[in-house]
Motif scaffolding. Structure first.
Motif, PDB file in Angstrom:
ATOM      1  N   GLU A  24      -6.806 -52.628  29.531  1.00 30.58           N
ATOM      2  CA  GLU A  24      -5.258 -52.956  29.588  1.00 30.58           C
ATOM      3  C   GLU A  24      -5.171 -52.365  31.243  1.00 30.58           C
ATOM      4  O   GLU A  24      -3.894 -52.158  31.489  1.00 30.58           O
ATOM      5  N   GLU A  25      -4.984 -50.407  30.991  1.00 28.65           N
ATOM      6  CA  GLU A  25      -4.598 -49.577  31.538  1.00 28.65           C
ATOM      7  C   GLU A  25      -5.163 -50.008  33.258  1.00 28.65           C
ATOM      8  O   GLU A  25      -4.507 -50.004  33.868  1.00 28.65           O
ATOM      9  N   GLU A  26      -6.642 -50.041  33.141  1.00 28.53           N
ATOM     10  CA  GLU A  26      -6.730 -50.635  34.256  1.00 28.53           C
ATOM     11  C   GLU A  26      -5.939 -51.687  35.099  1.00 28.53           C
ATOM     12  O   GLU A  26      -5.501 -52.105  36.516  1.00 28.53           O
ATOM     13  N   TYR A  27      -5.343 -52.564  34.111  1.00 26.78           N
ATOM     14  CA  TYR A  27      -5.045 -54.420  34.606  1.00 26.78           C
ATOM     15  C   TYR A  27      -3.947 -53.148  35.402  1.00 26.78           C
ATOM     16  O   TYR A  27      -2.884 -53.960  36.249  1.00 26.78           O
ATOM     17  N   SER A  28      -2.649 -52.430  34.910  1.00 24.52           N
ATOM     18  CA  SER A  28      -1.627 -52.181  35.022  1.00 24.52           C
ATOM     19  C   SER A  28      -1.685 -51.355  36.395  1.00 24.52           C
ATOM     20  O   SER A  28      -0.978 -51.855  37.579  1.00 24.52           O
ATOM     21  N   GLU A  29      -2.863 -50.623  36.970  1.00 27.89           N
ATOM     22  CA  GLU A  29      -2.602 -50.169  37.789  1.00 27.89           C
ATOM     23  C   GLU A  29      -3.015 -50.802  38.958  1.00 27.89           C
ATOM     24  O   GLU A  29      -2.394 -50.847  40.141  1.00 27.89           O
ATOM     25  N   ILE A  30      -3.740 -51.867  38.551  1.00 24.45           N
ATOM     26  CA  ILE A  30      -4.159 -52.969  39.446  1.00 24.45           C
ATOM     27  C   ILE A  30      -3.108 -54.231  40.246  1.00 24.45           C
ATOM     28  O   ILE A  30      -2.826 -54.646  41.322  1.00 24.45           O
ATOM     29  N   VAL A  31      -2.640 -54.754  39.254  1.00 29.36           N
ATOM     30  CA  VAL A  31      -1.028 -55.127  39.291  1.00 29.36           C
ATOM     31  C   VAL A  31      -0.166 -54.688  40.082  1.00 29.36           C
ATOM     32  O   VAL A  31       0.621 -54.997  41.256  1.00 29.36           O
ATOM     33  N   ALA A  32      -0.054 -53.066  39.736  1.00 30.66           N
ATOM     34  CA  ALA A  32       1.551 -51.634  40.708  1.00 30.66           C
ATOM     35  C   ALA A  32       0.429 -52.432  42.160  1.00 30.66           C
ATOM     36  O   ALA A  32       1.061 -52.286  43.105  1.00 30.66           O
ATOM     37  N   ALA A  33      -0.748 -52.069  42.068  1.00 33.73           N
ATOM     38  CA  ALA A  33      -1.482 -51.903  43.974  1.00 33.73           C
ATOM     39  C   ALA A  33      -0.994 -52.901  44.751  1.00 33.73           C
ATOM     40  O   ALA A  33      -1.465 -52.967  45.784  1.00 33.73           O
TER      41      ALA A  33
END
Length: 92
Positions: free
Chosen positions: A8-17
């Protein structure tokens, strides 16, 4: 073969990027990761984005090896001169 998952943490960073980038190639690679998080298979992701399943697998494993920062940088440069200005003038 073990299926690579995205937390989930990686996912939120990916979406923001993905929202922040203007580079189409980077955006496509990030969309692969977003769809992987959503539980789609390599074949389903490839079908949606116009990629083969092997390329999808390469993108996901590349992300896991390199991390987000290295994964999102633009890897391709422009045309680099192989001649100096003097050499070019001499040629013309």
């Amino acid at each position: 073969m073990r299926k690579i998952t995205i937390g989930e943490e990686e996912y939120s960073e990916i979406v923001a990027a993905e929202k922040a980038t203007q580079d189409k190639q980077v955006s496509r690679r990030l969309k692969v990761l977003i769809l992987r998080h959503d539980g789609l298979s390599n074949a389903e992701i490839g079908e949606r984005l116009g990629l083969c399943s092997v390329r999808v697998s390469q993108i996901v494993s590349g992300y896991k090896k390199q991390g987000l920062e290295a994964f999102t940088r633009k890897k391709y440069g422009g045309n680099h001169r192989s001649m100096s200005e003097a050499e070019e003038t001499e040629l013309l």
